[in-house]
Design a protein around this motif. Sequence first.
Motif, PDB file in Angstrom:
ATOM      1  N   UNK A  11       0.833  -1.193   0.000  1.00  0.00           N
ATOM      2  CA  UNK A  11       0.000   0.000   0.000  1.00  0.00           C
ATOM      3  C   UNK A  11       0.871   1.248   0.000  1.00  0.00           C
ATOM      4  N   UNK A  12       0.391   2.272  -0.664  1.00  0.00           N
ATOM      5  CA  UNK A  12       1.073   3.561  -0.654  1.00  0.00           C
ATOM      6  C   UNK A  12      -0.001   4.639  -0.634  1.00  0.00           C
ATOM      7  N   UNK A 232      15.493  -5.238 -10.149  1.00  0.00           N
ATOM      8  CA  UNK A 232      15.081  -4.919  -8.782  1.00  0.00           C
ATOM      9  C   UNK A 232      13.733  -5.570  -8.519  1.00  0.00           C
ATOM     10  N   UNK A 233      13.403  -5.728  -7.251  1.00  0.00           N
ATOM     11  CA  UNK A 233      12.076  -6.218  -6.918  1.00  0.00           C
ATOM     12  C   UNK A 233      11.048  -5.164  -7.304  1.00  0.00           C
ATOM     13  N   UNK A 238       8.860   0.444  -7.354  1.00  0.00           N
ATOM     14  CA  UNK A 238       7.804   1.381  -6.980  1.00  0.00           C
ATOM     15  C   UNK A 238       8.334   2.446  -6.022  1.00  0.00           C
ATOM     16  N   UNK A 239       9.227   2.065  -5.131  1.00  0.00           N
ATOM     17  CA  UNK A 239       9.834   3.052  -4.233  1.00  0.00           C
ATOM     18  C   UNK A 239      10.608   4.091  -5.035  1.00  0.00           C
ATOM     19  N   UNK A 246       7.795  12.409  -5.944  1.00  0.00           N
ATOM     20  CA  UNK A 246       7.647  13.348  -4.831  1.00  0.00           C
ATOM     21  C   UNK A 246       8.926  14.097  -4.492  1.00  0.00           C
ATOM     22  N   UNK A 247      10.064  13.596  -4.994  1.00  0.00           N
ATOM     23  CA  UNK A 247      11.331  14.243  -4.663  1.00  0.00           C
ATOM     24  C   UNK A 247      11.863  13.857  -3.312  1.00  0.00           C
ATOM     25  N   UNK A 248      11.304  12.805  -2.733  1.00  0.00           N
ATOM     26  CA  UNK A 248      11.818  12.340  -1.442  1.00  0.00           C
ATOM     27  C   UNK A 248      11.658  10.828  -1.367  1.00  0.00           C
ATOM     28  N   UNK A 249      12.370  10.225  -0.433  1.00  0.00           N
ATOM     29  CA  UNK A 249      12.323   8.777  -0.285  1.00  0.00           C
ATOM     30  C   UNK A 249      10.943   8.330   0.147  1.00  0.00           C
TER      31      UNK A 249
END
Length: 254
Positions: A11-12, A232-233, A238-239, A246-249
């Motif tokens: 979920x995100x 990659x997984x 998705x990360x 968003x410009x962030x982790x």
Amino acid sequence: MNDGPEWITGNVTLSVNGTPLEMQMTVPARPVKPQRMLPIFQRMADSFVEMGVSAAASDGRGVTCRAGCGACCRQMVPIPEFEAYRIAEMVDEMPEDRRTEIKRRFELACDEFASAGIFEKLSSVGSLTPEAREALVIEYFRKGIPCPFLEDESCSIHADRPVACREYLVSSPAEFCSDLTPEKIRTIEVPIEASKPMRTLGQTRKIAGVDFIPLVLALKWVERNPDAFPEKTGENWMSDFFAALTGRSVSTGP
């Protein structure tokens, strides 16, 4: 032998115009190339487009794009590097006669692209003003170079069309698109354009200094540049996508 799961669901939560949007996604659990993630990005982009269409409808505006109106199929469609490889795969999977014809169209489009000097102009796009970039887009459109997949003024790969194509819809009269008059064209605003953060995923090279590949150059790009993408997984891809968005982790969770 790997007995682990093939897929994982996470979920995100995103903020869309100040409203939280929670999304559940099922992605590959094992390392894959980014092109294997494309169906997921397509479905996500379609969801964002549906939100834009609904918002426009609430303002009394409907989508005027129709099959048989292929004006936008002569624009310089920007695709990420990994989408070019998927397009090349798709062409290779076509029956021989169809494959030969599509490759012929790509060759013709590449020749026109080169003779128009667009490649050289792209090399300086990063230093151009927004007005100059718009002028380059219009200049390309005026060349009338059709997408190799355009047939009878309709997209012959509509279900698999690039994400950037999915995001481009208008509510203004169709004849305005044929002239590409910016002040007359009213596009459907998509709250999140997935195509833009996709451009950085797994990127190994840049063409003419920009972070996308013009669709008509996709096959030539793939032919000249062997696949060097990392694996990659799905969760990590998705990360990366949401971090670029968003410009962030950003982390996803089960």
